[in-house]
Design a protein around this motif. Structure first.
Motif, short mmCIF file in Angstrom:
data_model
loop_
_atom_site.label_atom_id
_atom_site.label_comp_id
_atom_site.label_asym_id
_atom_site.label_seq_id
_atom_site.Cartn_x
_atom_site.Cartn_y
_atom_site.Cartn_z
N VAL A 121 0.86 -1.04 0.05
CA VAL A 121 0.20 -0.28 -0.06
C VAL A 121 0.95 1.28 0.06
O VAL A 121 1.83 1.39 0.92
CB VAL A 121 -1.06 0.03 1.16
N VAL A 125 2.63 -4.38 3.06
CA VAL A 125 1.62 -4.87 4.15
C VAL A 125 1.70 -6.24 4.74
O VAL A 125 1.65 -6.30 6.19
CB VAL A 125 -0.03 -4.54 3.86
N TRP A 150 -6.08 -5.90 5.44
CA TRP A 150 -5.46 -4.66 5.62
C TRP A 150 -6.55 -3.76 6.16
O TRP A 150 -7.60 -3.85 5.87
CB TRP A 150 -5.12 -4.10 4.02
#
Length: 77
Positions: free
Chosen positions: A25, A30, A42
């Motif tokens: 991201v 992540v 996420w």
């Protein structure tokens, strides 16, 4: 905290096997998944977020997906 979203990607390797898929991201890793189907959770952040996936094969070669832009609006608490 924001809403939790599932990021997923499909990956295949014509001359070996996929070792892992990393999910990014805004350029920051992540999480990674080493088992198909490849997906991670996420926690969304307010603002514009560019999402990409990077597949790495058993020989260390990798390829990135095209970026997907997600605009999270509203207040993320």
């Amino acid at each position: 905290m924001g809403d939790v979203l599932t990021l997923s990607a499909s990956a295949a390797d014509s001359d070996g096997s996929v070792a892992k898929v990393g999910f990014f991201v805004n350029g920051a890793l992540v999480a990674e998944d080493t088992t198909a189907p490849y997906s991670v959770s996420w926690t969304a952040r307010a603002g514009v977020n560019d999402l990409t996936a990077r597949a790495t094969d058993d020989k260390g070669a990798s390829a990135d997906s095209s970026a997907v832009r997600v605009n999270v609006q509203g207040t993320v608490v």
